[in-house]
Write an enzyme that holds these catalytic residues in place. Structure first.
Site, PDB file in Angstrom:
ATOM      1  N   GLU A  10       0.850  -1.197   0.000  1.00 25.01           N
ATOM      2  CA  GLU A  10       0.000   0.000   0.000  1.00 25.01           C
ATOM      3  C   GLU A  10       0.884   1.246   0.000  1.00 25.01           C
ATOM      4  O   GLU A  10       1.956   1.268   0.593  1.00 25.01           O
ATOM      5  CB  GLU A  10      -0.923  -0.015   1.212  1.00 25.01           C
ATOM      6  CG  GLU A  10      -2.002  -1.065   1.050  1.00 25.01           C
ATOM      7  CD  GLU A  10      -2.980  -1.112   2.204  1.00 25.01           C
ATOM      8  OE1 GLU A  10      -2.741  -0.448   3.218  1.00 25.01           O
ATOM      9  OE2 GLU A  10      -3.981  -1.826   2.091  1.00 25.01           O
ATOM     10  N   THR A  54      -9.201   0.606 -18.750  1.00 25.43           N
ATOM     11  CA  THR A  54      -8.894  -0.744 -18.300  1.00 25.43           C
ATOM     12  C   THR A  54      -7.753  -1.232 -19.169  1.00 25.43           C
ATOM     13  O   THR A  54      -7.429  -0.628 -20.195  1.00 25.43           O
ATOM     14  CB  THR A  54     -10.092  -1.699 -18.474  1.00 25.43           C
ATOM     15  OG1 THR A  54     -10.561  -1.593 -19.820  1.00 25.43           O
ATOM     16  CG2 THR A  54     -11.205  -1.379 -17.512  1.00 25.43           C
TER      17      THR A  54
END
Ligand code: DSN
Length: 482
Positions: free
Chosen positions: A71, A275
């Site tokens: 993260e 995408t």
């Protein structure tokens, strides 16, 4: 599709061994994985948002890069030991920037919806927090009190988004009321011209002038035409909106330089999302591209909006983006557009009615009401005949978003197998023949049904064997034997 970097024998051995190992633990998963390859090989895949990633891209996803938490962003992680994830993320972002000519690329989003949420939040943060901090006399967000946040939240809650409506070809996340984007923003939708089905820039401008959106979204998932993004930017500038373009469907045509000049959104949009698994032919995932002023807000996507990055997928994005930078990808993208045109022409020559009377991108939207069918009936009958598509609303669809009156087709997947314009003319013939031979059914009470149907005897088999000839001539992952 050929895979210059993996010999058939090597790939077969790798996958056979992997599936043997998997079968030792959960044989149903190994079986389903084998079966999926058989099914994909045996069907005419015409879903506009699907494709076939290369074997190197698929292989890149199956590694221990999956096992790392990372993260944060490159060089600024909430976990130790992220040096290799940093490399992966940097390489993928570098390829994305170079491929699309974007100042900044964020390759963490897990999907297109995630990419759009990151983009929305980044735009809100950049447009609200900056002025908000100034107004509240703070230097950075850490100095804000709870009362300050209340003030900012009140402003954040009062934001407006203008996007293309779902039935005109926009996406759920472009402000469709039932989607979170239609709930988190005050939304307004623009449609298309009722007569031509084409985007009407004057209507968009009028809506923008009246509504004064903070964010204006351009892009589509079921509009069969190109968009002039220079005009969209002009409209956004006139009303002081931020232009966000969702190019998820046509990113491959941008990457392959089929869409250039005003049709290339990247130089015109403040933020562009995509995408990676549709016409771009990569792994399932998303990317956000942005002008420099939005970079630091987009970078906060994880953990602000996203869970931990999927490092194995970012690695596969890097491989796919590197592939898309090869000259062969340009030829592929052009063939995708040429095949869509051949397919549309073939359908119309055989009497089918298309939204906008044609296409100039990778997709075709067929109004099946002229065959007396709903989209759901047509989708099911085509599937029986080995033609995989999805039902889709047409503008002002009387059958709503569940049954629909349309079928959406796309050429990216079969073009990856090497299908030509001549093949697509044959596919058009097969599709029209199935639809002509499908009768709508009735409910138990004898009323017209929107779901049941009957396909005339023998049509499914005849369609499958005609398709098999073309599919065999253009094998999927040639030589890969499990
Ligand atoms: N599901 C994608 C499509 O089919 O267009 C968009 O989310």
């Amino acid at each position: 599709m050929t895979d210059a970097h993996v010999t058939n024998a090597r790939a077969s051995e790798i996958y056979r061994n992997a599936l043997d190992v998997i079968a030792g633990i959960e044989p149903r998963i190994a079986d389903a994985t084998r079966q999926e390859l058989d099914d994909q090989r045996a069907s005419l895949k015409l879903i506009a948002s699907e494709n076939y990633a290369s074997l190197p891209v698929l292989m890149t996803m199956g590694t221990w890069m999956s096992d790392k938490y990372a993260e944060g962003t490159v060089g600024h992680r909430f976990y130790a030991g992220c040096q290799n994830v940093d490399t992966v993320e940097q390489v993928a972002a570098e390829h994305a920037r170079e491929l699309f000519g974007a100042p900044y690329a964020y390759v963490q989003p897990h999907s297109g919806i995630d990419a759009n949420l990151v983009a929305y939040w980044a735009i809100l943060a950049q447009r609200i927090e900056g002025p908000g901090l100034e107004k509240l006399g703070a230097k950075n967000v850490n100095e804000l009190t709870e009362a300050d946040w209340e003030t900012l939240r009140a402003e954040l809650g009062n934001q407006r988004l203008l996007g293309m409506s779902l039935d005109a070809g926009g996406h759920l996340t472009h402000g469709f009321r039932p989607n979170i984007s239609g709930k988190m923003f005050y939304q307004r939708q623009y449609g298309t011209d009722p007569a031509s089905g084409l985007l009407d820039y004057d209507q968009v401008a009028a809506a923008a002038r009246e509504f004064k959106p903070l964010i204006m979204v351009a892009g589509y998932s079921a509009y069969p035409r190109r968009v002039n993004f220079a005009k969209m930017r002009e409209i956004a500038d006139e009303v002081g909106a931020t232009l966000m373009v969702d190019m998820a469907h046509f990113a491959g045509l941008v990457a392959g330089k089929v869409f250039t000049g005003d049709e290339n959104p990247v130089p015109f949009a403040h933020v562009t999302t995509t995408t990676t698994h549709k016409s771009l032919r990569g792994p399932r995932g998303g990317v956000v591209l942005a002008q420099e002023e939005f970079a630091s807000s987009v970078d906060r996507g994880c953990p602000m909006v996203l869970g931990g990055p999927l490092s194995h997928v970012m690695a596969a994005k890097a491989v796919a983006l590197a592939e898309a930078r090869q000259p062969a990808f340009g030829a592929y993208a052009q063939q995708v557009a040429d095949n869509a045109k051949a397919f549309a022409d073939g359908l119309m020559r055989r009497g089918a009615k298309l939204v906008t009377d044609g296409t100039d991108n990778h997709l075709v939207l067929l109004d099946v009401s002229s065959f007396g069918l709903t989209g759901r009936q047509a989708e099911s009958a085509l599937l029986d005949a080995g033609v995989v598509t999805n039902r889709n609303s047409v503008p002002a669809d009387p059958n709503g978003a569940w049954y629909t009156s349309g079928i959406r087709f796309g050429t990216p997947a079969l073009t990856s197998r090497g299908f030509t314009a001549d093949n697509f003319d044959v596919v058009a013939d097969l599709v029209v023949n199935v639809l002509k031979n499908t009768e709508p059914g009735t409910t138990k009470a004898g009323a017209p049904s929107k779901a049941s149907y009957s396909l005339a005897e023998g049509i499914a088999d005849r369609t499958k064997s005609a398709a098999a000839e073309m599919l065999d001539a253009h094998p999927l992952y040639p030589g890969l034997e499990l």
